[in-house]
Design a protein around this motif. Structure first.
Motif, mmCIF file in Angstrom:
data_model
loop_
_atom_site.group_PDB
_atom_site.id
_atom_site.type_symbol
_atom_site.label_atom_id
_atom_site.label_comp_id
_atom_site.label_asym_id
_atom_site.label_seq_id
_atom_site.Cartn_x
_atom_site.Cartn_y
_atom_site.Cartn_z
ATOM 1 N N ILE A 566 0.812 -1.066 -0.020
ATOM 2 C CA ILE A 566 -0.199 0.039 0.021
ATOM 3 C C ILE A 566 0.829 1.236 0.063
ATOM 4 C CG2 ILE A 566 -1.671 1.355 1.351
ATOM 5 C CD1 ILE A 566 -3.133 -1.335 2.300
ATOM 6 N N LEU A 567 1.849 1.181 0.879
ATOM 7 C CA LEU A 567 2.652 2.468 0.972
ATOM 8 C C LEU A 567 3.617 2.667 -0.379
ATOM 9 C CD1 LEU A 567 3.805 2.337 4.656
ATOM 10 C CD2 LEU A 567 2.179 3.940 3.516
ATOM 11 N N PHE A 623 7.338 14.235 -0.220
ATOM 12 C CA PHE A 623 6.132 13.256 -0.075
ATOM 13 C C PHE A 623 6.939 11.980 0.134
ATOM 14 C CE2 PHE A 623 2.801 16.024 -1.779
ATOM 15 C CZ PHE A 623 1.678 15.643 -0.926
ATOM 16 N N ASP A 624 8.024 11.603 -0.872
ATOM 17 C CA ASP A 624 8.467 10.581 -0.981
ATOM 18 C C ASP A 624 9.508 10.052 0.199
ATOM 19 O OD1 ASP A 624 9.021 8.087 -2.765
ATOM 20 O OD2 ASP A 624 11.021 8.298 -2.407
ATOM 21 N N VAL A 625 10.365 11.009 0.731
ATOM 22 C CA VAL A 625 11.039 10.878 2.061
ATOM 23 C C VAL A 625 10.202 10.712 3.202
ATOM 24 C CG1 VAL A 625 12.590 11.918 3.569
ATOM 25 C CG2 VAL A 625 13.044 12.189 1.049
ATOM 26 N N THR A 626 8.857 11.354 3.192
ATOM 27 C CA THR A 626 8.144 11.164 4.455
ATOM 28 C C THR A 626 7.606 9.809 4.501
ATOM 29 O OG1 THR A 626 7.497 13.465 4.159
ATOM 30 C CG2 THR A 626 6.121 12.056 5.543
ATOM 31 N N LEU A 627 7.160 9.186 3.082
ATOM 32 C CA LEU A 627 6.696 7.714 3.318
ATOM 33 C C LEU A 627 7.891 6.890 3.788
ATOM 34 C CD1 LEU A 627 4.271 7.954 -0.019
ATOM 35 C CD2 LEU A 627 3.613 7.738 2.295
ATOM 36 N N ARG A 628 8.939 6.994 3.143
ATOM 37 C CA ARG A 628 10.236 6.040 3.467
ATOM 38 C C ARG A 628 10.451 6.244 4.950
ATOM 39 N NH1 ARG A 628 14.977 7.181 -0.621
ATOM 40 N NH2 ARG A 628 14.240 9.223 -0.908
ATOM 41 N N LYS A 629 10.226 7.222 5.485
ATOM 42 C CA LYS A 629 10.320 7.459 6.839
ATOM 43 C C LYS A 629 9.410 6.620 7.685
ATOM 44 C CE LYS A 629 14.257 9.957 6.985
ATOM 45 N NZ LYS A 629 15.434 9.200 7.245
ATOM 46 N N LEU A 630 8.226 6.719 7.069
ATOM 47 C CA LEU A 630 7.139 6.116 7.863
ATOM 48 C C LEU A 630 7.034 4.338 7.741
ATOM 49 C CD1 LEU A 630 4.000 8.230 6.703
ATOM 50 C CD2 LEU A 630 4.951 8.238 9.117
ATOM 51 N N ILE A 631 7.722 4.059 6.449
ATOM 52 C CA ILE A 631 7.877 2.709 6.385
ATOM 53 C C ILE A 631 8.856 2.216 7.057
ATOM 54 C CG2 ILE A 631 8.550 1.126 4.614
ATOM 55 C CD1 ILE A 631 7.250 2.599 2.444
ATOM 56 N N ASP A 632 10.023 2.775 7.317
ATOM 57 C CA ASP A 632 11.192 2.231 8.136
ATOM 58 C C ASP A 632 10.742 2.485 9.605
ATOM 59 O OD1 ASP A 632 12.601 2.178 5.856
ATOM 60 O OD2 ASP A 632 13.571 4.010 6.073
ATOM 61 N N LYS A 633 9.780 3.289 9.960
ATOM 62 C CA LYS A 633 9.487 3.447 11.421
ATOM 63 C C LYS A 633 8.411 2.367 11.888
ATOM 64 C CE LYS A 633 8.598 6.642 15.041
ATOM 65 N NZ LYS A 633 8.456 8.024 15.478
#
Length: 641
Positions: A566-567, A623-633
């Motif tokens: 989804i992400l 947008f992309d960096v924010t999503l990557r940080k959310l995925i990693d966390k």
């Protein structure tokens, strides 16, 4: 000064990060084998190297380094370009930059043209023998014109004298040009020139019109000589232009040549007049022969060795020109890659990457100016903060019908002309925002409009697409029912929907948001469906064996397993939404990044175009960096089975 500091810091950053990276490699564990994902973690120093290299390339190929370290170099190269422009016509006559004399090339070329005409005439089946003989006679007479120009004995004394005068003028210019105080400017002339220099502005300088507040540029390259060295080239260019004009007005037309070419013109004219309409081909051949004769007449053809002294004088001046340029030649070679400053008459322009690749310093200055409400772009800033009363937000969120459904009547004015407020009228003021509370800062502008359109379109796509995608991944009826609909509209390019949606919903935000919703919806449905259908059956059986209900399996097994897909789908949807939004704002829009770029391209505002590209890239990256940080966390199990 800022460009110099930034350039220095870039070199320091690149050198320091490379050394740091090499140090980390030497201290790396021995068992960190190739292919181990742990080796790809971190590496902020390499991000700095990559970003710095891109910025350094931009600084170099936009000629901003040249502007930062040698701000007068463009103006001086402009004056050199003026000299080269004035000298070009003269040099083109001699084997200096060409392989042979231009007159030699012209003689050879016109003789070949005449021979081809003679062959065509001889082989023509539409001409009779009398016409062929007459036309070939005209061609032979034209060929015989050239020896009348190349014969030294036929050359007039006055023509020789004028050539000698032009040669002496070039030599005299060369002797003056190498003098330090040339062109012997007076104090009053210097004051006038410096005033003109001040008025013309700097190299690609960005400024704001005090009256209208709009952004305007000065001329691309200042053409008034700003330095003493530039003045020397400028003065030489002016003198060379006069010499060049004088030379090209000169013609080597001796009496024999004048008589011969006049005879050819008169004979051809009389011949064409005597022809009937059916002899159009013969008239055309005769006309072509006269055209060649006229080209010979206006060409600068002289006897061999006549212009040798002039050629030597031009070479001598050209050598002096290179010597006087000094270090400016190396600045041109090393700091003006893929091009240089060129002149056309008194105007100069950039030719190469410096023309279409705006300088970072100019781009940054224009970006800062466009952020301000007093300047902006088409009366709207790129991004600013305004204070908005909270009541306006309440009025926007609450529907007006809340007041309409209340019992009673709205207030009516009295006979005294006054309006006394009642409860229903007070509620109406609240739902319409017609009251005051307190003000809060709210962003607005082109960037904010585009950002909100993408954000809302994406959110609506996630809210509807993710549940529907999970449903389709878990239920065969849902998959069979919705799959044809999704797969029918998904392959259609978003821009194909844009005219229809904008026509129905209008050019305001609703049409653009709905278009972005359609773009993100299909991506989110497919991503969620793939995540749900890809859940390992062993995990579901394990949850069943532990007594989990359907809701618990969906919440604790299927949904977490689908989150990475989804992400990832959201990351893809963000890029698609940005591309679609800009195109939609191109088609119909009064605000937004796409609108700004669309207007800028009409007026060739390259800095503004690059600003919009940079903004779109940075917002997409955000947008992309924010999503990557959310995925990693929040999804640490991603990629670990």
């Amino acid at each position: 000064m800022l460009t110099q500091i930034v350039t220095f810091l870039i070199f320091v950053a690149i050198s320091g990060c490379i050394l740091y990276g090499r140090k980390l490699i030497r201290t790396e564990k021995v068992d960190a084998v190739f292919g181990n994902p742990e080796r790809a973690k971190g590496g902020v120093h390499w991000v700095i190297v990559g970003s710095s290299a891109i910025l350094l390339t931009w600084l170099y190929y936009s000629w901003d380094i040249a502007k930062g370290f040698y701000p007068q170099s463009a103006n001086e190269l402009c004056q050199v370009a003026k000299v080269n422009d004035s000298l070009l016509g003269l040099k083109y006559q001699f084997p200096i930059t060409e392989r042979q004399f231009k007159s030699t090339y012209q003689i050879k070329n016109e003789n070949e043209n005449l021979e081809l005409v003679k062959i065509d005439i001889q082989n023509s089946t539409l001409l009779n023998n009398q016409e062929k003989n007459q036309l070939i006679g005209f061609a032979n007479s034209t060929i015989n014109l050239v020896p009348l120009l190349t014969n030294q004995d036929l050359m007039e004394i006055d023509t020789k004298r004028q050539i000698d005068e032009i040669t002496e003028e070039i030599k005299f210019l060369t002797s003056n040009f190498i003098k330090p105080d040339y062109p012997f400017e007076t104090d009053s002339e210097r004051a006038t020139r410096l005033k003109a220099v001040e008025e013309q502005g700097g190299w690609s300088l960005v400024k704001v019109d005090a009256g209208s507040g709009s952004i305007e540029n000065t001329i691309e390259v200042p053409n008034v000589a700003a330095t003493d060295r530039g003045l020397k080239f400028h003065a030489a260019a002016q003198e060379l232009k006069l010499i060049s004009d004088k030379f090209f007005k000169l013609r080597n037309h001796n009496p024999q040549f004048k008589s011969s070419i006049k005879q050819i013109k008169d004979d051809v004219k009389a011949y064409r007049k005597s022809l009937s309409d059916s002899q159009e081909l013969a008239s055309t051949y005769a006309k072509d022969i006269v055209k060649i004769a006229r080209r010979i007449e206006f060409a600068s053809i002289y006897p061999p060795n006549t212009l040798n002294e002039m050629q030597n004088a031009i070479i001598e001046f050209n050598d002096a020109l290179k010597t006087e340029q000094g270090g400016l030649r190396f600045i041109d070679i090393f700091l003006f890659p893929t091009g240089t400053i060129v002149a056309s008459g008194d105007n100069c322009s950039e030719q190469g990457t410096g023309r279409w690749l705006p300088k970072p310093s100019d781009t940054f200055n224009k970006f800062v100016l466009m952020l301000k409400p007093s300047v902006g772009y088409k009366d709207v800033p790129l991004l600013w903060i305004e204070l908005v009363d909270v009541s306006k937000m309440i009025g926007f969120l609450l529907p007006d019908w809340i007041a309409d459904i209340l019992p009673g009547e709205y207030p009516v004015h009295t006979k005294d002309g006054k309006v006394e407020q009642n409860f229903k009228g007070g509620v109406l003021k609240i739902v319409t925002g017609d009251f005051e509370l307190f003000k809060v800062p709210v962003p607005y502008g082109h960037i904010w409009d585009s950002f909100m359109r993408v954000f809302l379109g994406l959110v609506f796509g996630i809210i509807i697409g993710v549940p529907l995608g999970l449903f389709m991944g878990l239920n065969r009826f849902a998959k069979g029912f919705f799959d044809p609909l999704i797969e029918l509209y998904r392959p259609v390019p978003p821009l194909a929907w844009a005219p229809l949606i904008i026509s129905v919903l209008g050019i305001d935000n609703s049409g653009k948001i709905f278009l972005l919703f359609m773009v993100s919806l299909s991506i989110m449905i497919i991503s969620a469906r793939a995540g749900a259908s890809g859940t390992q059956l062993s995990k579901i059986h394990a949850a069943h064996s532990l007594g989990a209900s359907k809701k618990q399996i969906l919440r604790y097994v299927i949904f977490p397993n689908s989150l990475p897909e989804i992400l990832t789908g959201i990351r893809v949807a963000v890029g698609m939404c940005w591309g679609t939004l800009v195109a939609a704002e191109f088609l119909a829009g009064t605000t937004g990044i796409g609108f700004v770029e669309n207007v800028a391209k009409k007026y060739f505002q390259y800095e503004v175009i690059w600003i919009t590209i940079f903004i779109m890239g940075m917002l997409g990256l955000l947008f992309d960096v924010t999503l990557r940080k959310l995925i990693d966390k929040y999804i640490p199990w991603r990629g670990k089975g």
